[in-house]
Design an enzyme around this catalytic site. Structure first.
Site, mmCIF file in Angstrom:
data_model
loop_
_atom_site.group_PDB
_atom_site.id
_atom_site.type_symbol
_atom_site.label_atom_id
_atom_site.label_comp_id
_atom_site.label_asym_id
_atom_site.label_seq_id
_atom_site.Cartn_x
_atom_site.Cartn_y
_atom_site.Cartn_z
ATOM 1 C CE LYS A 78 -3.967 1.882 2.603
ATOM 2 N NZ LYS A 78 -4.896 1.604 3.734
ATOM 3 C CB SER A 153 -7.597 3.870 2.759
ATOM 4 O OG SER A 153 -7.007 3.134 3.829
ATOM 5 C CB SER A 177 -8.744 0.811 5.293
ATOM 6 O OG SER A 177 -9.328 2.083 5.430
#
Length: 483
Positions: A78, A153, A177
């Site tokens: 990420k 996210s 997320s």
């Protein structure tokens, strides 16, 4: 053979048997990204040259007789994790040129395990959205329907896995997320017990990578199988070597059961504050039916379940009060004025969010004390049950909505429009008390979109929901590549 959709476990077996090299796996993954990612936009910061060098190094290490848990396996990370030499922006335009000097703890652990990092995956602005788009890197699309979100996210990581861009990814979760993108994209993810995996270096720029444990926030694994989640969690788990790691390591207890017919499971699909869409309810019921068919004890009601409405309120208070703590004083005073104008009778989640934006420390302490009561309630529940099955969000992936004011956004649940952030209540059920939760695929909606559910387990017994996820994968199937 095409390797891009094989699990990390399958790739490791093939690498050990000499059926393929890491260089071949890496080249194939890069070729697929270069071919398909223009439409998905999951990989926002490619690192292909270093990936190829790492793959060659992995092959050389294996030739010397070395073996590590992820040696030679291509993965992604990420964007919000620091990686030396690559930008870490969190999607914030003012920090588009920020390049950290060292890897985050979890990136270091990936590398130590032998993983080959292909690059970084897209995120929303400041990681504060259920969609993944920002001015720097653009919008990540759902691989199943490019007109819909991949979630946030960790939406870039979920879309990458669903597209065959690497076998594993690492993300983070404070408001679903990890779990929401997994649900939207049809993959697996695990939100670990709060504090189980060290988050140092997963920090907004330009803050220094200090060993700070933020309330509610965790880092965790994403994969295309339940067994891969457990494999990656073993790499990620453990305290920060600068703090608690000085004194101790982590040994997770084994799963409570190995067989499906030994599990005791509570299934819930209704929330007092938000409706549940029919596609998600069908996914929950599919899992419940599989559990019952496998001999598990399945219950739909228990007086031991903590109050869901109060849990959602507490979660909202803790989440929002922490996220706005650094607002400028002028904005804080404006919020205080708006909050003072609310009617005492307004107990909606919108009102709860506004009041939480101006919480005093005394207010936060009161909410935290009530959280401890909920944690004890969960301990009592898990004396009678081994896991709780419930939704992650009320709907499958929704169409892109980039209204700059998220408070004006709405989601449609069976024709009922509800405030955008109300959909977080299901994710908050596990987040507020810090419980582990595993997101698994649970079928498709009538429109063909993935639907997932979460398996919530007892605190620090992460192997229990992970084992249940593995058994359910065997029973109902798991990841399917988008068609």
């Amino acid at each position: 053979m095409e390797w891009n959709f094989q699990t990390a476990e399958q790739l490791t077996t093939a690498l050990r048997a000499g059926e393929v090299t890491s260089a071949e796996l890496t080249d194939e993954a890069i070729a697929r990204i270069e071919r398909d990612d223009k439409a998905v936009n999951a990989i926002c910061v490619p690192d292909f040259d270093r990936a190829r060098a790492a793959a060659r190094g992995a092959d050389e290490a294996r030739a010397r007789g070395e073996d590590r848990p992820l040696l030679g396996v291509p993965v992604t990370v990420k964007e919000s994790y620091n990686m030396a030499g690559l930008p870490t922006t969190w999607g914030l335009p003012e920090h588009r040129d920020f390049v950290p000097a060292e890897d985050a703890v979890q990136v270091s652990r990936l590398r130590a395990a032998g993983a080959v990092v292909l690059g970084k995956t897209n995120v929303p602005l400041g990681l504060q959205d259920i969609q993944s788009f920002n001015e720097i890197y653009g919008t990540t699309n759902n691989p199943w329907d490019h007109g819909r979100t991949s979630g946030g996210s960790s939406g870039g990581s979920a879309a990458a896995l669903a597209s065959g861009f690497g076998a594993l990814s690492i993300g983070s979760d404070i408001a679903g997320s990890l779990r929401t993108p997994a649900h939207f994209c049809g993959i697996y993810a695990h939100k670990p017990t709060l504090g189980l995996a060290a988050p140092r270096g997963m920090v907004a720029p330009p803050a220094p990578p200090l060993p700070v444990d933020l309330d509610l926030a965790v880092v965790g694994p994403m994969a295309r199988s339940a067994r891969d989640l457990a494999l990656l969690l073993d790499v990620m788990a453990g305290p920060d070597p600068l703090t608690h790691g000085v004194a101790y390591d982590v040994t997770l207890p084994p799963a409570r059961h190995e067989r499906l017919d030994d599990f005791r499971v509570l299934v819930i699909d209704e929330h007092p504050l938000i409706p549940t869409g029919s596609a998600v309810r069908a996914g929950v019921n599919r899992v419940a039916d599989a559990l019952a068919d496998g001999g598990a004890r399945v219950e739909r009601h228990t007086p031991l379940l903590p109050d869901l409405a109060e849990a959602a309120t507490l979660y909202t208070q803790l989440l929002i009060s922490g996220s706005v703590a650094r607002f400028p004083v002028e904005a804080y005073e404006q919020l205080r004025t708006r909050a003072a104008g609310l009617s005492a009778d307004d107990q909606s989640l919108d009102a709860t969010r506004l009041r939480a934006m101006v919480f005093s420390h005394r207010d936060w302490m009161e909410a935290n004390n009530r959280r401890e009561l909920h944690r004890h309630g969960w301990r009592q529940l898990f004396a009678e049950f081994d896991a709780v099955v419930c939704p992650i969000t009320p709907t499958p992936a929704f169409p892109h909505d980039h209204n700059p004011n998220p408070l004006e956004r709405r989601i449609d649940i069976e024709g009922v429009e509800v405030p955008y952030f109300d959909q977080l209540v299901w994710a908050g059920l596990a987040t507020m008390p810090g419980l582990p939760a595993t997101a698994i695929p649970a079928g498709r909606s009538p429109a063909g979109l993935p639907v997932g559910v979460q398996l919530i387990g007892p605190m620090l017994e992460d192997r229990t929901p992970l084992r249940l996820a593995e058994l359910l994968e065997q029973k109902i199937g798991g990841f399917q590549a988008p068609r």
